[in-house]
Design an enzyme around this catalytic site. Structure first.
Site, mmCIF file in Angstrom:
data_model
loop_
_atom_site.group_PDB
_atom_site.id
_atom_site.type_symbol
_atom_site.label_atom_id
_atom_site.label_comp_id
_atom_site.label_asym_id
_atom_site.label_seq_id
_atom_site.Cartn_x
_atom_site.Cartn_y
_atom_site.Cartn_z
ATOM 1 C CB CYS A 16 -1.043 -0.024 1.221
ATOM 2 S SG CYS A 16 -1.720 1.579 1.518
ATOM 3 C CB CYS A 19 0.283 1.579 4.232
ATOM 4 S SG CYS A 19 -1.536 1.381 4.081
ATOM 5 C CG ASP A 411 39.041 17.770 -17.730
ATOM 6 O OD1 ASP A 411 39.648 18.903 -17.731
ATOM 7 O OD2 ASP A 411 39.386 16.726 -17.700
ATOM 8 C CG ASP A 600 39.458 12.326 -17.145
ATOM 9 O OD1 ASP A 600 39.398 13.103 -16.139
ATOM 10 O OD2 ASP A 600 40.593 12.272 -17.792
ATOM 11 C CG ASP A 604 38.198 16.058 -13.778
ATOM 12 O OD1 ASP A 604 38.866 17.095 -13.858
ATOM 13 O OD2 ASP A 604 37.932 15.524 -14.765
#
Length: 704
Positions: A16, A19, A411, A600, A604
């Site tokens: 449910c 619920c 990048d 990549d 980064d």
């Protein structure tokens, strides 16, 4: 200070949606518990707490609201783990947490036979009523039992109670066909609804059917079939043709073709040989290979992917949170309104039975299950669809944000370009070509940078490390080394300027590595990096999808950056950036924009974490990228970003369609119910029927 622990519970048999929302709200109100997320689709509840006893409080809450639901900690129920493979569709009936599809169909069919027999029989009224009663108890018996259990626990106004009262009321006013027919319609609707949700779960599980069942471990002279979790780092395993690679590792013997589609979305098989890295989840196609294990199973690519996808739908989108909040206030408001509808007109002289019937109809219509179920299902479907395409999104909140992006920052190396460098020109000054290349290779000996690798590859000779006396890497500039008795500088123009070297400017579009020996300029090497296939087309498609601004950040020189941006159609670039300058530049670009960063993943992570959406390209090899990114593109195909935006927009569109359809129909039927212009058939359609339509509409996201 006590340690906060994250716990994930399975709620087996939770069917449910309304619920589920109530359980989540009650658990959120418990002291000492935070970050509560209930995922109705996967039937899991995750939370953070310092007290291990909190699980018992949660079990009490679940037991009060949904007594049939089994609660246990994930991974601590052996039967459940085993039974996943044989999982059938769930409805409200459970046998050890699994639903017997055949049994349920038989039950509804027998009830239907009794119902038809009652309609067509010409026997005495008592026989006719008995047939209706038998049909009603067979079809709706479970609804009545659940309602009785819930009332005993003080949980009165739920769907079961409303359906029970409404249909018993129909019996009381001698509307026998209506009482049985409505219960039949309700149970069939619930059955189909659960079937649809379960099928969507299965379709995602089949997309990610990458979990290896076993590993062939070499022990002495023997090969033993063991569970992948038993294999340790540096163990040697054998992968036979047709088998899944169980863990990440390096091939030490043999070569073969690998089907990588389940991991990378790449349909073309990949040839792999000795010393090649392979990931768990790849499928060996033809050759027998020996693999040295480099990561334990829990840290392997397969585990990371499964973990990301399983946890993704726990991070809710704003729309999901809005609907959960709406349901929290909406349900009690409707109950009070219905109470007013049943009493106020009667006090003013209305007929009690008439207004009670209208109030019951009103309550049946009001259940918000259609919304509470279809909205999370929409995001679940979107995340699953993108998994199939090779892009992992860490949550519905990120999937929702992607559609609003207006700026994408890229990048350069490994994202726009292939990151595979090669030396294309050697230009010596007062030195031979061979000597210049050799000096550069020695200077770059200890560097792992792709440019350094390309110089060493071009030199292709043994490097005598004893000749390298001193070595210093100057971040963002290059290298200073003492090779034999010579002081060597190898790097960019900034390095030359730093040490006052009189170097020559050039107009090359490649990356330039200048070399100086003992303070004298000795020439340069030009290294080029190829642009990835399809980047130009992708940038064009991003513009068509509403991305207003594209930016490229790079540590490379301005000429290279300019040439790349011009070729692929990126709007602006910032070059010659040191790692910390990349972060600063990103912060400047970011102001008041919905911004994504795509890198990549190797260095980064700082920028990925600062963006609204951080996307790691081919980041499965980088733990830092997976940790920092909100999405991971499993192969190196930048086109996946276009797929992500399209699926995000489609998910949002279908989600709002569902909100408008469900609320629109409910408002119409609630008005008709209050005015006495619809009956309980209309009420069940406005509840179960509309929920079913919304669920099937959500599943359209898979057809992308």
């Amino acid at each position: 200070m006590e340690k906060t622990q994250k716990t994930k519970l399975s709620l087996d048999g939770l069917n449910c949606a309304n619920c589920a929302a109530k359980i989540e709200n009650k658990v959120k109100n418990l002291d000492g518990i935070k970050n509560v997320e209930l995922n109705f689709i996967t039937k899991t509840l995750s939370y953070e707490s310092t007290n291990t006893e909190d699980i018992n409080k949660i079990k009490k809450i679940v037991n009060k609201l949904e007594p049939d639901v089994k609660v246990y900690e994930e991974g601590k129920n052996e039967f459940h783990e085993h039974s996943h493979e044989h999982e059938h569709s769930h409805t409200h009936t459970h046998e050890h947490g699994n639903f017997n599809l055949k049994k349920e169909i038989i039950r509804i069919s027998i009830g239907l036979i009794f119902f038809i027999a009652a309609i067509i029989t010409n026997q005495q009224m008592i026989i006719k009523i008995s047939l209706y009663l038998a049909a009603y108890l067979i079809i709706g018996g479970k609804v009545l039992i659940r309602s009785a259990k819930n009332i005993m626990r003080g949980n009165v106004f739920d769907e079961n109670f409303l359906m029970g009262i409404a249909t018993i009321g129909a019996f009381a006013i001698k509307e026998y066909p209506e009482a049985v027919g409505v219960m039949l319609f309700y149970e069939i609707g619930e059955f189909l609804q659960n079937l649809a949700v379960d099928n969507s779960k299965k379709s995602i599980k089949s997309l990610l059917d990458i979990r290896p069942d076993y590993a062939n471990l070499i022990k002495g002279q023997n090969i033993e079939k063991v569970s992948p979790s038993q294999v340790k780092v540096n163990d040697i395993i054998v992968v036979k043709p047709g088998e899944k690679v169980p863990m990440d590792g390096k091939i030490i013997q043999g070569q073969t073709m690998m089907d990588t589609s389940a991991i990378t979305g790449e349909s073309v098989p990949r040839t792999v040989k000795e010393n090649d890295e392979i990931l768990s989840g790849f499928v060996n196609q033809n050759g027998l290979i020996k693999v040295k294990v480099e990561k334990e199973f829990s840290e392997s690519t397969v585990s990371k992917i499964l973990n990301m996808v399983e946890n993704a739908s726990a991070k809710k989108a704003k729309t999901e949170k809005m609907i959960t909040k709406f349901a929290k206030y909406y349900t009690p408001a409707v109950v009070f309104f219905a109470l007013g509808l049943a009493t106020i007109p009667v006090l003013m002289g209305g007929t009690f039975s008439d207004w009670l019937y209208r109030a019951l109809i009103f309550l049946v219509i009001s259940c918000p299950c259609g919304l509470v179920l279809s909205i999370p299902l929409g995001y679940f479907s979107g995340i699953g669809t993108l998994s199939k395409k090779g892009i992992l999104i860490k949550g519905g909140n990120y999937l929702e944000t992607i559609k609003d992006l207006d700026t994408i920052v890229f990048d350069k190396t490994g994202t726009i370009t292939q990151g595979v460098f090669e030396v294309v020109k050697i230009k010596p000054e007062n030195i031979t070509k061979e000597e210049l290349l050799k000096t550069a290779a020695y200077a770059e000996k200890h560097s792992n940078h792709p440019i350094a690798q390309s110089i060493k590859k071009e030199y292709n000779q043994q490097i005598d490390e004893t000749k390298i006396k001193k070595y210093e890497e100057i971040s963002g500039h290059g290298i200073k080394a003492k090779i034999e008795e010579k002081t060597v500088l190898a790097g960019n123009s900034k390095l030359m300027e730093k040490f006052g070297i009189n170097y020559k400017e050039n107009n090359n579009s490649g990356t330039i590595v200048h070399i100086a020996i003992n303070g004298q300029y000795s020439g340069y090497l030009e290294i080029s990096d190829k642009i990835k296939n399809g980047v130009k087309q992708t940038i064009k498609q991003l513009k068509q999808l509403g991305i207003k601004n594209t930016v490229m950040l790079t540590g490379d020189n301005k000429k290279v950056a300019q040439a790349v941006t011009k070729e692929v159609g990126i709007d602006e670039y910032y070059a010659e950036l040191l790692p910390d300058q990349k972060v600063q530049k990103f912060e400047q670009i970011k102001t008041n924009k919905k911004i994504a960063f795509i890198g990549d993943g190797i260095n980064d992570a700082p920028v990925l974490t600062r963006s609204d959406i951080g996307i790691a390209m081919g980041g499965l090899g980088s733990d830092a990228a997976i940790e920092a990114a909100d999405a991971v593109i499993m192969d190196d195909n930048i086109q996946r970003v276009v797929d992500a935006i399209k699926v995000s927009k489609k998910t949002a569109k279908i989600t709002w369609e569902n909100i408008i359809i469900v609320l629109g129909v409910k408002i119409v039927f609630l008005s008709l119910g209050a005015l006495g212009m619809t009956n309980i058939w209309g009420a069940v359609f406005a509840d179960v029927g509309i929920a079913l339509i919304a669920v099937f509409n959500s599943l359209r996201i898979f057809k992308n």
